[in-house]
Design an enzyme around this catalytic site. Structure first.
Site, PDB file in Angstrom:
ATOM      1  N   ASP A  55       2.665   5.082  -5.401  1.00 28.01           N
ATOM      2  CA  ASP A  55       1.896   6.310  -5.211  1.00 28.01           C
ATOM      3  C   ASP A  55       2.813   7.500  -5.468  1.00 28.01           C
ATOM      4  OD1 ASP A  55       0.468   8.491  -4.488  1.00 28.01           O
ATOM      5  OD2 ASP A  55       0.119   7.873  -2.412  1.00 28.01           O
ATOM      6  N   ASP A  98       0.855  -1.185   0.000  1.00 28.36           N
ATOM      7  CA  ASP A  98       0.000   0.000   0.000  1.00 28.36           C
ATOM      8  C   ASP A  98       0.899   1.246   0.000  1.00 28.36           C
ATOM      9  OD1 ASP A  98      -2.363   1.418   0.200  1.00 28.36           O
ATOM     10  OD2 ASP A  98      -2.571   1.159   2.376  1.00 28.36           O
TER      11      ASP A  98
HETATM   12 ZN   LIG Z   1      -4.457   4.922   0.921  1.00 23.81          ZN
END
Ligand SMILES: [Zn+2]
Length: 333
Positions: A116, A94
């Site tokens: 990300d 994540d």
């Molecule tokens: Zn998140």
């Protein structure tokens, strides 16, 4: 180099394709300890739901990466022991924030990673995402990318304000990066304080905060641009009031914690949204159960006596999410 395939894990490709066709979403539950993992696996095995075990950079540091890998491998065996014949379990990073971290997870048995780079300028986001995709795909590991910025705080990820994903960018981004799924920003938010009281209205009957609705018009526009492409929602805990009340009743202090209403998540799950991330709700359930034991039995000092009830409450939460919110039950026999 350890391949996730040797560990009995699966990547997200088939999971997502089936979820979009079937009008449900796969739960992505974060974990960093044994009780959470047991609760996730029991709930998934009992409901026959495909599941994504999600590990943040912070969780990886907390639990130790070697131990985590064996825990995930153990989870597959545990699921089989529970009578789940063909467990569909994905181990996912994540909010990976660098190529090196993503590479290390691919090399260490993860079946899916998120890069990300959403805080970087658009072209830099594309370049970094593409680099991760090229590496991961060599090993059949799937990659989630992010466009747009979510508000809120979660581990090392934080932003004061949100910026919705721009629908006019998604085709260019997905094509040039080759990512397998896209996390978007349509008003969800990280953490247990997703909205300030000023952003909300108050229910006059209960005096509780009512959050602003998700931007379904933005989601619709994205789906129109990228038909059938897997969409991911982060920051999608609903912050159940019963847990917040339990925590506050037993000595905690969580004033005005507020999440995303489950009806809205259910609506999203029926669309191309095929992965919904839930972390805070499990933290709240764990804390609520532990606080209750501590308040009611101050003499208790056996961790099993308070981690056990915490595990039970989390399992109940996970099952509720799978059956009543995401609709993923029965999709992995
Ligand atoms: Zn998140």
């Amino acid at each position: 180099m350890v391949s996730y395939k040797e560990l009995g894990l699966v990547n997200t490709r088939e999971m997502f394709a089936k979820a979009i066709k079937g009008g449900y979403a796969i739960p992505a539950f974060n974990f960093n300890n044994m009780e959470q993992l047991q609760a996730i696996i029991k709930a998934s095995a009992e409901t026959k739901s495909p599941v994504i075990l999600q590990v943040s950079k912070g969780a990886r540091n907390y639990a130790n990466q070697t131990l985590l890998r064996y825990m995930a491998q153990g989870a597959v065996e545990y699921a089989k022991e529970l009578g789940w014949e063909h467990p569909q379990i994905c181990l996912h990073l994540d909010h990976g924030d660098s190529f090196e971290l993503c590479k290390s997870c691919v090399d260490f048995g993860f079946s899916s990673v998120m890069i990300d780079a959403s805080s970087l300028p658009y072209e830099e986001n594309i370049a970094l995402t593409k680099k991760v995709v090229e590496y991961a795909h060599k090993y059949d590991v799937t990659v989630e990318a992010e466009l747009g910025v979510l508000a809120g705080v979660e581990d090392e990820v934080s932003s004061a304000v949100s910026h919705y994903t721009k629908p006019e960018e998604v085709v260019d981004f997905a094509t040039r990066t080759g990512c397998d799924s896209l996390a978007i920003s349509i008003g969800t938010s990280h953490g247990a304080y997703k909205f300030t009281p000023e952003q909300c209205t108050r229910d006059p009957k209960t005096d509780r905060l009512v959050p602003p609705p998700l931007a379904f018009d933005v989601l619709d526009a994205i789906m129109e641009q990228l038909p059938g492409f897997p969409i991911v929602l982060h920051g999608s805990s609903s912050v159940p009031q019963e847990y917040v009340d339990m925590i506050n009743q037993y000595g905690g202090k969580l004033p005005d914690a507020v999440g995303i209403p489950e009806e809205q998540l259910r609506k999203a799950a029926k669309s191309a949204v095929c992965k919904i991330n839930i972390d805070s709700d499990s933290r709240l359930a764990f804390t609520a159960a532990v606080r209750k034991v501590f308040a009611e039995k101050p003499g208790e000092f056996d961790p099993r006596k308070y981690c056990g009830p915490a595990r039970d409450l989390m399992e109940e939460l996970y099952k509720h999410k799978i059956i009543n919110v995401l609709g993923s039950n029965g999709h992995a026999e």
